[in-house]
Write a protein that holds these residues in place. Structure first.
Motif, PDB file in Angstrom:
ATOM      1  N   UNK A 147       0.838  -1.194   0.000  1.00  0.00           N
ATOM      2  CA  UNK A 147       0.000   0.000   0.000  1.00  0.00           C
ATOM      3  C   UNK A 147       0.871   1.241   0.000  1.00  0.00           C
ATOM      4  N   UNK A 148       0.231   2.362  -0.375  1.00  0.00           N
ATOM      5  CA  UNK A 148       0.895   3.661  -0.366  1.00  0.00           C
ATOM      6  C   UNK A 148      -0.091   4.660   0.221  1.00  0.00           C
ATOM      7  N   UNK A 149       0.271   5.934   0.225  1.00  0.00           N
ATOM      8  CA  UNK A 149      -0.636   6.968   0.737  1.00  0.00           C
ATOM      9  C   UNK A 149      -1.875   7.101  -0.137  1.00  0.00           C
ATOM     10  N   UNK A 150      -1.806   6.609  -1.383  1.00  0.00           N
ATOM     11  CA  UNK A 150      -2.910   6.838  -2.316  1.00  0.00           C
ATOM     12  C   UNK A 150      -3.634   5.579  -2.763  1.00  0.00           C
ATOM     13  N   UNK A 151      -3.183   4.388  -2.319  1.00  0.00           N
ATOM     14  CA  UNK A 151      -3.879   3.194  -2.764  1.00  0.00           C
ATOM     15  C   UNK A 151      -3.263   1.931  -2.214  1.00  0.00           C
ATOM     16  N   UNK A 152      -3.814   0.781  -2.642  1.00  0.00           N
ATOM     17  CA  UNK A 152      -3.343  -0.505  -2.134  1.00  0.00           C
ATOM     18  C   UNK A 152      -3.605  -1.594  -3.163  1.00  0.00           C
TER      19      UNK A 152
END
Length: 203
Positions: A147-152
Motif C-alpha cells: 500500500x501507499x498513501x494513495x492506494x493498495x
C-alpha cells in the motif's frame, strides 16, 4: 468595523499573486444548496482554480470541492467561464504552501510522464490482514499485498466490480483494476503516513 475596510483582491490580481498551473484533475464539488456534481479542474494555483462543471452556481456562492491528489478545498465562485466557473481557495499560509508543492509535483509528473500508481512509495504493512466492506455492506477478509498513501494492492478470492467504492478498514477507496491475485484500490483521499497502517487494518 475592521471588516468594512478589508480589501478583497480582484480575480486578475489574485492570478498575478499565484502562478496558475495547467492540470487535469477529476473531482466532485458541492454548491450551497447541497447539490453535488463531478468536475474537472483545468488550471489551479494555491489561491484559486478553474473547473469544467455541469452545475454552475452564482458569483459569490460558497463551494466545497474534493479533488483527486489534492483533497478538500473550499472557496467562493469568482466568475463564470465556458462550461464551468473559477473559484478562490480559502486556505491558511501553511495549506497554500502544501498546495504549491502538490501543484509543482503534478506539473512535473505531466512533463516526466510518471506512472500514476507509483506517485507514492509502496510499503508492505506489518499486519497485512484487513477487512474489506463492499458497497452492499458485505464484509470479507483480505490480505494487503502492498500500500501507499494513495492506494493498495489487495489479494482476495472475490474481486469487487471495477469502479465500485469499498472500505479498507476505515479508508474509502475505489476499485481501479484487477491484478493476478486480486485487485488494486485507489483511496478517495490521500492518507497521512502516520496513521496509514492503523486506518487500513482497523476492524
Amino acid at each position: 468595523m475592521a471588516l468594512a475596510n478589508k480589501k478583497f483582491l480582484p480575480a486578475a490580481e489574485e492570478r498575478r499573486r499565484f502562478q496558475r498551473v495547467k492540470v487535469h484533475l477529476l473531482g466532485r464539488y458541492m454548491l450551497p444548496d447541497r447539490r453535488e456534481f463531478p468536475c474537472q479542474v483545468i488550471n489551479m494555483s494555491p489561491g484559486g482554480l478553474a473547473l469544467l462543471a455541469p452545475g454552475i452556481g452564482n458569483v459569490g456562492d460558497r463551494v466545497v470541492a474534493y479533488l483527486d491528489h489534492i483533497g478538500r478545498v473550499e472557496g467562493k465562485i469568482t466568475r463564470i467561464i465556458d462550461n464551468g466557473f473559477a473559484m478562490t481557495i480559502g486556505a491558511t499560509p501553511r495549506k497554500r504552501d502544501k498546495l504549491a508543492a502538490q501543484l509543482t509535483w503534478l506539473a512535473n509528473r505531466d512533463i516526466l510522464n510518471l506512472p500514476e500508481d507509483r506517485r507514492h512509495d509502496r510499503i508492505v504493512p506489518r499486519n497485512p490482514i484487513a477487512v474489506l466492506t463492499l458497497e452492499d455492506g458485505t464484509k470479507m477478509t483480505c490480505r494487503i499485498i502492498d500500500l501507499s498513501l494513495s492506494g493498495a494492492a489487495i489479494a482476495a478470492e472475490n474481486r469487487p466490480p471495477l469502479k465500485s467504492t469499498v472500505l479498507l478498514g476505515r479508508v474509502q477507496g475505489r476499485v481501479v483494476r484487477n491484478i493476478e491475485d486480486g485487485f488494486a484500490l485507489e483511496f478517495l483521499h490521500e492518507q497521512p503516513i502516520e496513521t496509514l497502517e492503523e486506518s487500513v487494518t482497523a476492524r
